[in-house]
Scaffold this active site. Structure first.
Site, PDB file in Angstrom:
ATOM      1  N   LEU A   1      -8.321  14.812  14.432  1.00 51.16           N
ATOM      2  CA  LEU A   1      -8.609  14.444  13.047  1.00 51.16           C
ATOM      3  C   LEU A   1      -9.960  15.077  12.692  1.00 51.16           C
ATOM      4  O   LEU A   1     -10.919  14.961  13.460  1.00 51.16           O
ATOM      5  CB  LEU A   1      -8.689  12.921  12.896  1.00 51.16           C
ATOM      6  CG  LEU A   1      -8.901  12.471  11.454  1.00 51.16           C
ATOM      7  CD1 LEU A   1      -7.604  12.614  10.654  1.00 51.16           C
ATOM      8  CD2 LEU A   1      -9.387  11.036  11.393  1.00 51.16           C
TER       9      LEU A   1
ATOM     10  N   TYR B   1      -3.913   6.572   5.564  1.00 46.56           N
ATOM     11  CA  TYR B   1      -4.993   5.609   5.335  1.00 46.56           C
ATOM     12  C   TYR B   1      -6.349   6.279   5.455  1.00 46.56           C
ATOM     13  O   TYR B   1      -6.459   7.417   5.919  1.00 46.56           O
ATOM     14  CB  TYR B   1      -4.885   4.430   6.308  1.00 46.56           C
ATOM     15  CG  TYR B   1      -5.315   4.732   7.733  1.00 46.56           C
ATOM     16  CD1 TYR B   1      -4.513   5.477   8.585  1.00 46.56           C
ATOM     17  CD2 TYR B   1      -6.532   4.283   8.218  1.00 46.56           C
ATOM     18  CE1 TYR B   1      -4.918   5.754   9.886  1.00 46.56           C
ATOM     19  CE2 TYR B   1      -6.948   4.551   9.522  1.00 46.56           C
ATOM     20  CZ  TYR B   1      -6.128   5.294  10.340  1.00 46.56           C
ATOM     21  OH  TYR B   1      -6.529   5.572  11.616  1.00 46.56           O
TER      22      TYR B   1
ATOM     23  N   LYS C   1      -4.175  11.788   8.582  1.00 43.98           N
ATOM     24  CA  LYS C   1      -4.578  10.418   8.961  1.00 43.98           C
ATOM     25  C   LYS C   1      -3.430   9.479   8.610  1.00 43.98           C
ATOM     26  O   LYS C   1      -3.465   8.736   7.620  1.00 43.98           O
ATOM     27  CB  LYS C   1      -5.886  10.032   8.255  1.00 43.98           C
ATOM     28  CG  LYS C   1      -6.623   8.907   8.960  1.00 43.98           C
ATOM     29  CD  LYS C   1      -8.069   8.852   8.567  1.00 43.98           C
ATOM     30  CE  LYS C   1      -8.780   7.618   9.071  1.00 43.98           C
ATOM     31  NZ  LYS C   1      -8.820   7.419  10.515  1.00 43.98           N
TER      32      LYS C   1
ATOM     33  N   ARG D   1     -10.072  14.003   2.170  1.00 41.55           N
ATOM     34  CA  ARG D   1      -9.137  13.981   3.301  1.00 41.55           C
ATOM     35  C   ARG D   1      -7.894  13.169   2.959  1.00 41.55           C
ATOM     36  O   ARG D   1      -6.775  13.525   3.349  1.00 41.55           O
ATOM     37  CB  ARG D   1      -9.827  13.430   4.550  1.00 41.55           C
ATOM     38  CG  ARG D   1      -8.949  13.580   5.803  1.00 41.55           C
ATOM     39  CD  ARG D   1      -9.672  13.194   7.060  1.00 41.55           C
ATOM     40  NE  ARG D   1     -10.077  11.799   7.036  1.00 41.55           N
ATOM     41  CZ  ARG D   1     -10.912  11.259   7.915  1.00 41.55           C
ATOM     42  NH1 ARG D   1     -11.442  11.984   8.874  1.00 41.55           N
ATOM     43  NH2 ARG D   1     -11.232   9.974   7.835  1.00 41.55           N
TER      44      ARG D   1
ATOM     45  N   GLU E   1      -9.875  14.120  21.507  1.00 38.81           N
ATOM     46  CA  GLU E   1     -10.814  13.247  20.791  1.00 38.81           C
ATOM     47  C   GLU E   1     -10.618  11.827  21.317  1.00 38.81           C
ATOM     48  O   GLU E   1      -9.869  11.611  22.266  1.00 38.81           O
ATOM     49  CB  GLU E   1     -10.562  13.313  19.285  1.00 38.81           C
ATOM     50  CG  GLU E   1      -9.151  12.908  18.887  1.00 38.81           C
ATOM     51  CD  GLU E   1      -8.874  13.034  17.387  1.00 38.81           C
ATOM     52  OE1 GLU E   1      -9.808  12.931  16.580  1.00 38.81           O
ATOM     53  OE2 GLU E   1      -7.686  13.208  17.049  1.00 38.81           O
TER      54      GLU E   1
ATOM     55  N   ARG F   1      16.403   1.270   4.004  1.00 41.32           N
ATOM     56  CA  ARG F   1      16.037   2.046   5.189  1.00 41.32           C
ATOM     57  C   ARG F   1      16.903   3.291   5.350  1.00 41.32           C
ATOM     58  O   ARG F   1      18.139   3.202   5.448  1.00 41.32           O
ATOM     59  CB  ARG F   1      16.140   1.175   6.449  1.00 41.32           C
ATOM     60  CG  ARG F   1      15.607   1.880   7.687  1.00 41.32           C
ATOM     61  CD  ARG F   1      15.603   0.984   8.913  1.00 41.32           C
ATOM     62  NE  ARG F   1      15.038   1.685  10.054  1.00 41.32           N
ATOM     63  CZ  ARG F   1      15.734   2.528  10.821  1.00 41.32           C
ATOM     64  NH1 ARG F   1      17.015   2.735  10.613  1.00 41.32           N
ATOM     65  NH2 ARG F   1      15.128   3.143  11.836  1.00 41.32           N
TER      66      ARG F   1
END
Ligand code: PDD
Length: 284
Positions: free
Chosen positions: A205, A33, A148, A52, A181, A100
């Site tokens: 990140l 995302y 991310k 990114r 972070e 799945r």
């Protein structure tokens, strides 16, 4: 007009935008995302976030599902259709729907979601004026947080811990005692006249706001060092900050209930915020 989101090529009413039960994002957090800030109806730092996103997709072997121009087109439509002046755009791409199974079929059709949020611009200013409190907690995330990804359970629990501790962010501590972070932001401190933030690696990140602020700090001649810091360094700091697409540069006034400097928003916080805003305005 009701709220509109983008889901798999269609614009849908917010309340009726539904994803399949076997979407791999839902079952495995198998997706990535981006969060873009919107200011005056414009996407901020768009290129950095899109680059990114490409990297994140590539690292987990998801092919770009539609071209970048189309993504931009749909994000702008979401801004327009929801009359967003200031706020954010959330863009999510999952590997898609399949029975799945941990291993994944190749060439699934990805699920693309775009959601827009209106956030009044004075909301940020109100928080900035007071600054935020931070608490520290163990970094329990996986070892590729440079991607991310939707794999956010550890940051969710860290942020919840912060919330229950009267703090707005949690700074995560690695096995060697250094801050990596924040749960959803990059972490910075000011010691003497030097600003420190952790160097880029797979342990953080690579924040787009971070990158833009660094450029601004260099341009304006501020001392800046990419260096790990720990609790003792925090105790020596005069000011501290977090950066993210939604928080820009946000001053930290307390860490673990102990004041940073005099416990008030410092003068450099204001300067660095202005430097950041100047940098993005040039680009937007
Ligand atoms: N979070 N570090 C982490 C772990 C983050 O989740 C984020 C952003 C950042 C800052 O990156 P950027 O400056 O590119 O926004 C650093 C977003 C805002 C979120 O998950 O909501």
């Amino acid at each position: 007009m009701s709220r509109v989101v983008f889901l798999n090529g269609e614009y849908k009413d917010y309340n009726n935008a539904l994803t399949h039960v076997e979407d791999r994002g839902y079952q495995f957090a198998d997706g990535v995302y981006e969060v873009f800030s919107v200011k005056n109806g414009k996407l901020i730092d768009y290129t950095g976030h899109i680059n990114r996103l490409s990297r994140s997709l590539n690292e987990i072997s998801i092919k770009y599902p539609i071209n970048i121009r189309s993504i931009l087109f749909h994000m702008r439509n979401i801004i327009r259709k929801n009359l967003i002046v200031d706020g954010l755009i959330y863009l999510q791409i999952t590997r898609g729907v399949a029975k799945r199974d941990f291993k994944f079929p190749k060439n699934l059709d990805s699920t693309i979601t775009i959601i827009g949020n209106n956030i009044p611009s004075d909301e940020y200013d109100k928080v900035f004026e007071k600054g935020i409190n931070v608490v520290t907690t163990r970094d329990l995330r996986w070892k590729r947080v440079d991607i991310k990804s939707l794999n956010l359970l550890a940051p969710v629990l860290a942020k919840q811990y912060a919330n229950e501790s009267n703090a707005q962010e949690a700074w995560l501590i690695d096995d060697d005692g250094f801050i990596t972070e924040g749960s959803s932001s990059n972490a910075w401190i000011l010691i003497g006249k030097t600003v420190y933030t952790r160097p880029v690696s797979s342990s953080i990140l690579n924040g787009i706001t971070r990158k833009t602020l660094i450029k601004g700090l260099n341009k304006h001649g501020y001392n800046f060092k990419e260096k790990k810091f720990n609790i003792n360094d925090i105790k020596k700091s005069k000011e501290a900050y977090i950066t993210s697409a939604t928080q820009y540069v946000m001053p930290v006034v307390k860490v673990n209930n102990k004041k940073i400097g005099d416990g008030k928003v410092g003068k450099f916080a204001k300067i660095f915020k202005e430097i950041y805003l100047e940098s993005v305005q040039l680009k937007s």
